[in-house]
Enzyme design. Structure first.
Site, PDB file in Angstrom:
ATOM      1  N   ILE A  54     -18.643  16.619  15.929  1.00  0.00           N
ATOM      2  CA  ILE A  54     -17.512  15.813  16.369  1.00  0.00           C
ATOM      3  C   ILE A  54     -18.046  14.390  16.442  1.00  0.00           C
ATOM      4  O   ILE A  54     -19.102  14.137  17.026  1.00  0.00           O
ATOM      5  CB  ILE A  54     -16.944  16.288  17.722  1.00  0.00           C
ATOM      6  CG1 ILE A  54     -15.734  15.430  18.142  1.00  0.00           C
ATOM      7  CG2 ILE A  54     -18.000  16.329  18.811  1.00  0.00           C
ATOM      8  CD1 ILE A  54     -14.999  15.961  19.375  1.00  0.00           C
ATOM      9  N   SER A  55     -17.346  13.463  15.797  1.00  0.00           N
ATOM     10  CA  SER A  55     -17.873  12.102  15.657  1.00  0.00           C
ATOM     11  C   SER A  55     -18.019  11.403  17.007  1.00  0.00           C
ATOM     12  O   SER A  55     -17.300  11.712  17.973  1.00  0.00           O
ATOM     13  CB  SER A  55     -16.960  11.263  14.761  1.00  0.00           C
ATOM     14  OG  SER A  55     -17.035  11.685  13.426  1.00  0.00           O
ATOM     15  N   GLN A  56     -18.918  10.450  17.046  1.00  0.00           N
ATOM     16  CA  GLN A  56     -19.090   9.576  18.199  1.00  0.00           C
ATOM     17  C   GLN A  56     -17.744   8.895  18.496  1.00  0.00           C
ATOM     18  O   GLN A  56     -17.074   8.408  17.575  1.00  0.00           O
ATOM     19  CB  GLN A  56     -20.155   8.531  17.866  1.00  0.00           C
ATOM     20  CG  GLN A  56     -20.416   7.505  18.938  1.00  0.00           C
ATOM     21  CD  GLN A  56     -21.429   6.465  18.460  1.00  0.00           C
ATOM     22  OE1 GLN A  56     -21.948   6.552  17.363  1.00  0.00           O
ATOM     23  NE2 GLN A  56     -21.690   5.478  19.291  1.00  0.00           N
TER      24      GLN A  56
END
Length: 206
Positions: A54-56
């Site tokens: 899950i992206s930053q």
């Protein structure tokens, strides 16, 4: 914790209040397994299984801000992943088409995201080639690192549409925003370096 995260993102330069409000509204911890919930509001990427992340939060906000979404915009997301980015796009009023290469993640997110009230149009397949059958799009956002700029994606933009894509090697990439000026002219702007998981598929990393 969510308020502190938003404050951190603002300090890093995100200005679009609509994006900040969307991130404030959407509980990121819903996208984490229970034992990892304490990591949900840290400004970092986090593994979600299948070699994906899950992206930053800052990266999600940065890419979304570059899209300059208006309500009703038709957006193609390449790399559904956990579904967090798709949910943020929908909070901004986008009509979201999202495609995921990994079948396990595709099935998991397609089952999970509607439970939160978000129902983008889900597809399983090779996102490196886009989704031409539903083109053209007002915007395309790629949430994995591409080795080169896929021309197929540029072709699927409307005139005036934007492609947001990280391009580089399998460790670090430069974020690009391409805008389709007309059918034969593209403007391109480079932004900061980021680190995404590799884009898989025919036009990505094999």
């Amino acid at each position: 914790m969510r308020k502190l995260l938003i404050k951190e993102i603002v300090a890093k330069g995100i200005k679009d209040r609509r994006i900040l409000d969307a991130m404030m509204k959407l509980p990121r911890h819903f996208f984490f397994d229970d034992i990892f919930v304490s990591h949900a509001y840290e400004d970092k990427a986090f593994p979600i299984g299948q070699g994906q992340t899950i992206s930053q939060p800052y990266t999600v906000a940065f890419q979304t801000e570059l899209l300059e979404i208006q309500p009703g915009d038709k957006i193609l997301e390449i790399g559904t992943g956990s579904g967090y980015q798709a949910a943020i796009l929908m909070e901004l009023g986008a009509d979201v088409y999202t495609i995921e290469y990994n079948e396990v993640l595709y099935k998991k997110t397609k089952s999970f995201l509607p439970n939160l009230g978000y129902r983008p149009k889900f597809f399983h397949g090779d996102g490196s080639k886009g989704l031409p059958q539903h083109a053209p799009y007002d915007g395309i956002i790629v949430t994995a690192g591409a080795p080169t700029l896929p021309q197929d994606l540029v072709k699927q933009l409307k005139v005036g549409g934007k492609l947001i894509i990280p391009v580089g090697n399998d460790k670090t990439q430069v974020m690009y925003r391409l805008k389709k000026i007309d059918e034969n002219k593209i403007s391109k702007k480079a932004f900061n370096n980021f680190s995404f998981v590799p884009l898989r598929g025919e036009k990505g990393w094999k």
